[in-house]
Design a protein around this motif. Structure first.
Motif, mmCIF file in Angstrom:
data_model
loop_
_atom_site.group_PDB
_atom_site.id
_atom_site.type_symbol
_atom_site.label_atom_id
_atom_site.label_comp_id
_atom_site.label_asym_id
_atom_site.label_seq_id
_atom_site.Cartn_x
_atom_site.Cartn_y
_atom_site.Cartn_z
ATOM 1 N N LEU A 129 0.866 -1.171 0.000
ATOM 2 C CA LEU A 129 0.000 0.000 0.000
ATOM 3 C C LEU A 129 0.900 1.217 0.000
ATOM 4 N N LEU A 130 0.594 2.188 -0.864
ATOM 5 C CA LEU A 130 1.457 3.347 -1.039
ATOM 6 C C LEU A 130 0.616 4.608 -1.124
ATOM 7 N N ARG A 131 1.063 5.651 -0.479
ATOM 8 C CA ARG A 131 0.368 6.932 -0.595
ATOM 9 C C ARG A 131 0.521 7.440 -2.031
ATOM 10 N N VAL A 132 -0.496 8.137 -2.521
ATOM 11 C CA VAL A 132 -0.438 8.672 -3.878
ATOM 12 C C VAL A 132 -0.553 10.196 -3.892
ATOM 13 N N GLY A 133 -0.579 10.804 -2.732
ATOM 14 C CA GLY A 133 -0.640 12.255 -2.645
ATOM 15 C C GLY A 133 0.506 12.799 -1.820
ATOM 16 N N PRO A 134 0.502 14.104 -1.562
ATOM 17 C CA PRO A 134 1.615 14.718 -0.831
ATOM 18 C C PRO A 134 1.599 14.428 0.663
ATOM 19 N N GLN A 135 0.445 13.993 1.200
ATOM 20 C CA GLN A 135 0.347 13.765 2.635
ATOM 21 C C GLN A 135 0.542 12.298 2.975
ATOM 22 N N ALA A 136 1.049 12.043 4.173
ATOM 23 C CA ALA A 136 1.246 10.675 4.627
ATOM 24 C C ALA A 136 -0.087 9.930 4.685
ATOM 25 N N VAL A 157 0.688 6.083 10.699
ATOM 26 C CA VAL A 157 0.959 7.217 9.818
ATOM 27 C C VAL A 157 2.263 6.897 9.081
ATOM 28 N N CYS A 158 2.206 6.854 7.761
ATOM 29 C CA CYS A 158 3.317 6.273 7.014
ATOM 30 C C CYS A 158 3.231 6.655 5.540
ATOM 31 N N ASP A 159 4.247 6.243 4.784
ATOM 32 C CA ASP A 159 4.176 6.326 3.326
ATOM 33 C C ASP A 159 3.489 5.102 2.741
ATOM 34 N N PRO A 167 -5.136 9.826 -0.149
ATOM 35 C CA PRO A 167 -5.398 8.677 -1.027
ATOM 36 C C PRO A 167 -4.242 7.672 -1.032
ATOM 37 N N VAL A 168 -4.638 6.422 -1.210
ATOM 38 C CA VAL A 168 -3.688 5.299 -1.160
ATOM 39 C C VAL A 168 -3.959 4.367 -2.339
ATOM 40 N N MET A 169 -2.885 3.814 -2.886
ATOM 41 C CA MET A 169 -3.000 2.785 -3.922
ATOM 42 C C MET A 169 -2.544 1.450 -3.357
ATOM 43 N N ALA A 170 -3.010 0.363 -3.962
ATOM 44 C CA ALA A 170 -2.563 -0.978 -3.595
ATOM 45 C C ALA A 170 -1.914 -1.617 -4.811
ATOM 46 N N ASP A 171 -0.833 -2.347 -4.568
ATOM 47 C CA ASP A 171 -0.065 -2.933 -5.664
ATOM 48 C C ASP A 171 0.253 -4.391 -5.338
ATOM 49 N N ALA A 172 -0.077 -5.295 -6.263
ATOM 50 C CA ALA A 172 0.242 -6.714 -6.129
ATOM 51 C C ALA A 172 1.158 -7.098 -7.279
#
Length: 253
Positions: A117-124, A141-143, A207-212
């Motif tokens: 899971l990865l943030r996709v915006g400027p905020q954590a 609270v993380c990247d 916002p967050v993205m998920a990657d497999a």
């Protein structure tokens, strides 16, 4: 494995991989995948993952025509059938990812290395983490965060200071990416039977993205990750150079 008589070659689009493909097909011929005993994949680790995900249930022997090549054997054109016959086989169970995006759609994918899971915006990002239905971390609270298999533990997981897991161990690594709060959280090692759920907090603002394994969906509201024992990917390695030895070498490099 038994001495293979029918080899299907596949290669990434790089010039080096395509040249190797042409050389090997000229030497050994090309069999359609439906009639093959084994797949020989030419490229890097990313292409190896693509080949394994493509399925067919066949063992895959990779030869490195990419960069890192952690999952690949050395490229040698000579005596390939003998190398294949002597190869050691490892079976890897992938992770199953299930995620819901903001539009309400449910997405599913398998991952041999990791689900991230990865943030996709400027905020954590802010993530709530549950294991087997019980909240274990109210707010991270993380990247981002990673759930990794033993096979994938030396990849992205290791680069963010996650643990290397022995091949064959029935555990998964849960690792935070640039964790800010709780500042001292070091991640967790979980049984492979665990169901890990991430709920994205303040999803509109953060916002967050998920990657497999490089298949991405976004923005996600929640993501569930578990091991999938019903799927086994078969990988071949030269004797003495299997995944267990490679993981050991990584820890003493």
């Amino acid at each position: 494995m038994n001495r293979p008589n029918h080899i299907h070659f596949t290669a990434s689009g790089s010039e080096t991989a395509q040249a190797a493909f042409a050389e090997l097909v000229a030497l050994y011929g090309q069999v359609p995948i439906g009639a093959a005993d084994v797949i020989v994949a030419l490229g890097g680790d990313g292409f190896m993952l693509q080949t394994l995900h493509a399925g067919a249930g066949l063992p895959v022997y990779g030869m490195n025509r990419g960069s890192v090549g952690f999952m690949m054997n050395d490229y040698v054109a000579e005596d390939l059938p003998a190398r294949l016959a002597a190869a050691e086989e490892a079976e890897i169970n992938p992770l199953a990812m299930r995620a819901q995006t903001a539009d309400g759609a449910i997405h599913e994918a398998l991952a041999i290395n990791e689900v991230s899971l990865l943030r996709v915006g400027p905020q954590a990002a802010k993530l709530r983490i549950s294991v087997n239905g019980r909240v274990r971390l109210e707010e991270l609270v993380c990247d981002g965060a990673i759930v990794s298999t033993p096979a994938g533990s030396t990849a992205y997981n290791y680069s963010v200071h996650g643990p290397i897991l022995p091949i064959g161990s029935d555990v998964l690594a849960l690792t935070g990416i640039a964790s800010f709060r709780p500042r001292r959280w070091q991640g967790a090692i979980l049984p492979s039977s665990a169901l890990v759920r991430f709920d994205v907090l303040e999803a509109d603002k953060r916002p967050v993205m998920a990657d497999a394994d490089s298949r991405s969906v976004k923005p996600v509201l929640w993501v569930e990750v578990r091991s999938e024992p019903g799927v086994a990917h078969r990988i071949l390695f030269d004797p003495g150079h299997g995944l267990e030895e490679r993981l050991m070498r990584e820890q003493f490099a």
